[in-house]
Design a protein around this motif. Structure first.
Motif, PDB file in Angstrom:
ATOM      1  N   ARG A 293      94.515  61.573 107.253  1.00 20.55           N
ATOM      2  CA  ARG A 293      94.616  60.652 105.786  1.00 20.55           C
ATOM      3  C   ARG A 293      93.171  60.372 105.427  1.00 20.55           C
ATOM      4  NH1 ARG A 293      99.380  56.581 107.338  1.00 20.55           N
ATOM      5  NH2 ARG A 293     100.930  58.243 107.852  1.00 20.55           N
TER       6      ARG A 293
ATOM      7  N   ARG B 286      90.777  58.121 102.659  1.00 21.79           N
ATOM      8  CA  ARG B 286      90.650  56.887 101.661  1.00 21.79           C
ATOM      9  C   ARG B 286      89.396  57.147 100.768  1.00 21.79           C
ATOM     10  NH1 ARG B 286      91.751  51.263 103.959  1.00 21.79           N
ATOM     11  NH2 ARG B 286      93.853  52.200 103.595  1.00 21.79           N
ATOM     12  N   PHE B 287      89.652  56.826  99.508  1.00 20.08           N
ATOM     13  CA  PHE B 287      88.789  57.269  98.298  1.00 20.08           C
ATOM     14  C   PHE B 287      88.421  55.644  97.688  1.00 20.08           C
ATOM     15  CE2 PHE B 287      90.800  61.144  98.887  1.00 20.08           C
ATOM     16  CZ  PHE B 287      89.830  61.911  98.914  1.00 20.08           C
TER      17      PHE B 287
ATOM     18  N   ASP C 203      87.774  55.891  94.549  1.00 20.88           N
ATOM     19  CA  ASP C 203      88.584  56.342  93.174  1.00 20.88           C
ATOM     20  C   ASP C 203      89.578  57.627  93.551  1.00 20.88           C
ATOM     21  OD1 ASP C 203      87.223  54.380  91.179  1.00 20.88           O
ATOM     22  OD2 ASP C 203      85.546  55.742  91.516  1.00 20.88           O
ATOM     23  N   ALA C 204      90.706  57.220  93.304  1.00 19.73           N
ATOM     24  CA  ALA C 204      91.719  58.085  93.895  1.00 19.73           C
ATOM     25  C   ALA C 204      91.500  59.659  93.146  1.00 19.73           C
ATOM     26  CB  ALA C 204      93.084  57.692  93.921  1.00 19.73           C
TER      27      ALA C 204
ATOM     28  N   SER D 296      92.224  63.516  91.623  1.00 20.00           N
ATOM     29  CA  SER D 296      93.753  64.071  91.156  1.00 20.00           C
ATOM     30  C   SER D 296      94.227  64.960  92.231  1.00 20.00           C
ATOM     31  CB  SER D 296      93.653  64.740  89.973  1.00 20.00           C
ATOM     32  OG  SER D 296      94.387  65.771  89.814  1.00 20.00           O
ATOM     33  N   LEU D 297      95.409  65.146  92.383  1.00 18.14           N
ATOM     34  CA  LEU D 297      96.018  65.848  93.453  1.00 18.14           C
ATOM     35  C   LEU D 297      95.720  67.557  93.458  1.00 18.14           C
ATOM     36  CD1 LEU D 297      99.444  64.324  94.323  1.00 18.14           C
ATOM     37  CD2 LEU D 297      97.134  64.180  95.655  1.00 18.14           C
TER      38      LEU D 297
ATOM     39  N   VAL E 136     100.669  61.157  98.312  1.00 19.48           N
ATOM     40  CA  VAL E 136      99.903  59.828  97.984  1.00 19.48           C
ATOM     41  C   VAL E 136     100.598  58.761  98.756  1.00 19.48           C
ATOM     42  CG1 VAL E 136      99.112  58.458  96.239  1.00 19.48           C
ATOM     43  CG2 VAL E 136      99.301  60.774  95.565  1.00 19.48           C
TER      44      VAL E 136
ATOM     45  N   GLY F  80      96.969  53.975  97.986  1.00 18.05           N
ATOM     46  CA  GLY F  80      96.277  55.244  97.500  1.00 18.05           C
ATOM     47  C   GLY F  80      95.609  56.211  98.277  1.00 18.05           C
ATOM     48  N   ASP F  81      95.779  56.018  99.519  1.00 18.69           N
ATOM     49  CA  ASP F  81      95.214  57.080 100.404  1.00 18.69           C
ATOM     50  C   ASP F  81      96.052  58.422 100.143  1.00 18.69           C
ATOM     51  OD1 ASP F  81      93.870  54.833 101.263  1.00 18.69           O
ATOM     52  OD2 ASP F  81      94.701  54.751 103.583  1.00 18.69           O
ATOM     53  N   LEU F  82      95.126  59.469 100.620  1.00 15.75           N
ATOM     54  CA  LEU F  82      95.816  60.677 100.404  1.00 15.75           C
ATOM     55  C   LEU F  82      96.131  61.168 101.756  1.00 15.75           C
ATOM     56  CD1 LEU F  82      94.054  62.679  97.675  1.00 15.75           C
ATOM     57  CD2 LEU F  82      95.855  61.130  97.443  1.00 15.75           C
TER      58      LEU F  82
ATOM     59  N   PRO G 210      84.723  60.596 100.062  1.00 16.05           N
ATOM     60  CA  PRO G 210      85.830  59.839 100.717  1.00 16.05           C
ATOM     61  C   PRO G 210      85.164  58.500 101.319  1.00 16.05           C
ATOM     62  CG  PRO G 210      85.353  61.654 101.979  1.00 16.05           C
ATOM     63  CD  PRO G 210      84.457  61.847 100.389  1.00 16.05           C
TER      64      PRO G 210
END
Lengths: 355, 269
Positions: free
Chosen positions: A262, A264-265, A267-268, A270-271, A285, A289-291, A311
């Motif tokens: 996981r 964390r950013f 600014d998220a 784009s996938l 997502v 907002g974490d990926l 990140p």
């Protein structure tokens, strides 16, 4: 009676005679052939089918002498049923089992002299002290195990002088563990051994299991948590709904395992930009907002792709049994609802992109 | 042969043994203590009992031509017909059913993974019950002999000894059934129920058969209390052959329990 004969070894000194399933023997420590157990009526557990429920479905298993064998599966998969069959606590509906070359029913007394068993549910007489309980076990075995018991109690930090009803689950499990290890059995059958133990004692347990295997004794270790067996087992079998679904060396199994990170950013991102990163099988997502990245290969390319995106935090978590199944068969083959695994399922997933 | 299980049960039952010993002693002493006042009022009581129907008198342990106001009649009705067997049966059935109770609580699981056969385990636990119930009967005998002396209840020691032997073998026969039921099913509650129902039904059958009620006379040989026959034992001072029926019943249920525990799956706690 068989146990009126002198026991094959006394006070932990291994005998010289090569026994079936013992060190240096080619006989498997455990061999089952189409071993099946159907529980009838009110005793039934697991998915019902026909009359009663099939707890174990034609299990073919071979555990070599001198190895640590992990027996994995979610709760209710049939692990404890298998163990109870091997110990002759219950009888098979069909099929057969050989343990240390012996028949669990016909040669039960002689066989159980060579087995140490740690039950998953530790039920001990509440008013008895650990010392009195272990002394009874030693006396039934016809062995003097006082020094072995004392050594194990020191290593595990077990309190043997209080009534066991006053002990915590972890401390009761230590007593049960001493009962399983003290006579240095040829075969250790351990059912979910480290539940309720603190990490330090878990480490001691792993050492004990490893030492037993190094001495040529066999360890059969059942668990629903991969973590409990992956650091100590040589080979593992995976059981699900009473059927053997995988059997392999632990390193081969782990190599196929997917891992989850996981990230964390601030600014998220784009996938889309992760779609072509090597070894990433999916990105999703999470709320907040974490990926979440699922990998089935080296982590380097992903880390390289993440680095320019600044990140804030990176968190990887231990693979669990569910992921093991998913890694083996893919989510389509193993329905999540069937996997009554211990680890919580990430139900908070909102969006998934498959690479 | 180190009999670890046997010795463990005895050790675990130490408090149980003390408690039941006190209970049985108090019960016996209190019942026998009324002998002097009972004897003094025997004429009035005689009139009362004469008006009772025969079946009711049989229920109180009177009949067979023994004068209920004689020392033997009194000891029979007040101690050996009902009170002593009842106490010993309650104690013994509970002890015999405890193996099934331990199985239900998961305490047998680890014992059965030790190098001891199931049959051996049953035998050792049963031997402990046999010894414990015999010990309780012995305590009851001592209490009876001493308190009978104290109130001049004139019954021969031989009569009391054989009556106590009778109550012991009666207890073994009934608790053996509890042991068997527990070994067959692994259920403590069922073991207690079956043994208790057989005990109560036997008591009623024998009492009502003594009262001359036809249907019960047919069933009489099936009742353990018929073979116990304590009034005749006290009167004669010698044991009846029928005690051997009770011993045989205990032996058969023990053998059946050994067979039963070996042929089934143990229950998971």
């Amino acid at each position: 009676m068989a146990h009126d004969r002198p026991p094959p070894y006394r006070d932990g000194v291994d005998h010289d005679l090569p026994l079936p399933g013992g060190p240096g023997s080619n006989t498997p420590a455990i061999a089952t052939r189409r071993l099946s157990k159907r529980f009838s009526g009110r005793f039934s557990r697991g998915p019902a089918s026909g009359h009663g429920s099939l707890a174990l479905d034609e299990l073919d298993l071979e555990v070599h002498a001198g190895e640590v064998f992990g027996f994995l599966g979610p709760n209710g998969a049939g692990k404890t049923t298998t163990i109870r069959l091997l110990l002759d606590l219950i009888r098979p509906t069909s099929g057969s089992a050989t343990v240390l070359g012996l028949d669990p029913r016909r040669d039960g007394v002689a066989l159980r002299a060579r087995i140490g068993y740690l039950p998953g549910d530790v039920n001990l007489p509440p008013r008895l002290t650990g010392r009195a309980y272990l002394a009874d076990h030693a006396a039934i075995r016809g062995l003097d195990l006082r020094s072995a018991t004392g050594d194990l109690a020191d290593r595990l930090g077990a309190d043997l002088d209080r009534p066991m009803g006053d002990l915590s689950l972890g401390n009761r499990r230590k007593v049960a563990m001493i009962a399983a290890f003290a006579h240095r059995p040829q075969l250790l059958v351990l059912d979910e051994p480290t539940g309720g133990l603190d990490p330090l004692v878990q480490q001691t347990f792993r050492s004990l299991a490893r030492e037993a295997a190094d001495e040529g004794r066999t360890v059969f270790l059942s668990s629903h948590v991969l973590d409990e067996v992956q650091h100590v087992a040589d080979r593992v079998a995976v059981l699900r709904a009473g059927r053997l679904v995988a059997e392999d060396r632990i390193d081969a199994l782990l190599a196929r395992l997917t891992r989850t990170f996981r990230v964390r950013f601030g600014d998220a991102p784009s996938l889309d930009q992760f779609g072509r990163v090597s070894a990433v099988t999916s990105v999703s997502v999470l709320p907040g907002g974490d990926l979440e990245f699922v990998l089935d290969g080296p982590a380097g390319p992903l880390l390289a792709a993440l680095a320019p995106l600044h990140p804030l935090d990176l968190h990887g978590h231990e693979p669990d049994l569910e992921e093991l199944f998913l890694g083996y068969y893919g989510a389509t083959h193993v329905g999540r609802d069937e996997l009554n695994a211990s680890a919580p399922i990430a139900a908070d997933r909102t969006e998934a992109v498959t690479a | 042969m180190n009999a670890v299980v046997f010795r463990r049960v005895l050790a675990d039952r130490r408090r149980w043994l003390i408690g039941w010993s006190i209970g049985i002693t108090v019960f016996v002493v209190l019942n026998i203590a009324f002998w002097p006042s009972f004897r003094d009022q025997s004429d009035e009581l005689n009139d009362m009992f004469d008006k009772m129907p025969e079946s009711l008198r049989a229920l109180f342990g009177m009949g067979d031509g023994v004068d209920p106001f004689s020392p033997v009649g009194y000891l029979s009705s007040q101690v050996y017909t009902l009170a002593m067997p009842m106490l010993l049966l309650i104690a013994g059935i509970g002890a015999a059913a405890s193996m099934a109770g331990d199985e239900e609580n998961g305490l047998l699981e680890t014992v059965f993974t030790l190098p001891i056969s199931r049959g051996r385990l049953v035998l050792e636990r049963w031997a402990a019950v046999v010894v414990l119930t015999a010990a309780l009967a012995g305590v009851g005998l001592v209490a009876t002999v001493v308190s009978a002396r104290a109130v001049d209840l004139d019954v021969g020691i031989g009569s009391m000894v054989w009556a106590s032997v009778g109550v012991t073998v009666l207890t073994w026969a009934v608790t053996g059934l509890g042991l068997f039921t527990g070994a067959l099913t692994g259920r403590r509650g069922l073991a207690i129920t079956v043994a208790a129902v057989v005990a109560v039904a036997s008591y009623l059958i024998t009492s009502l058969a003594d009262a001359g009620i036809g249907v019960f006379e047919t069933l009489e040989p099936l009742s353990v209390f018929t073979h116990y026959d304590v009034l005749a034992t006290l009167a004669a001072g010698t044991p009846p052959w029928s005690f051997l029926v009770l011993v045989a019943a205990a032996a058969i249920t023990t053998a059946a329990a050994r067979w039963a525990i070996d042929r089934r799956d143990l229950r998971n706690a």
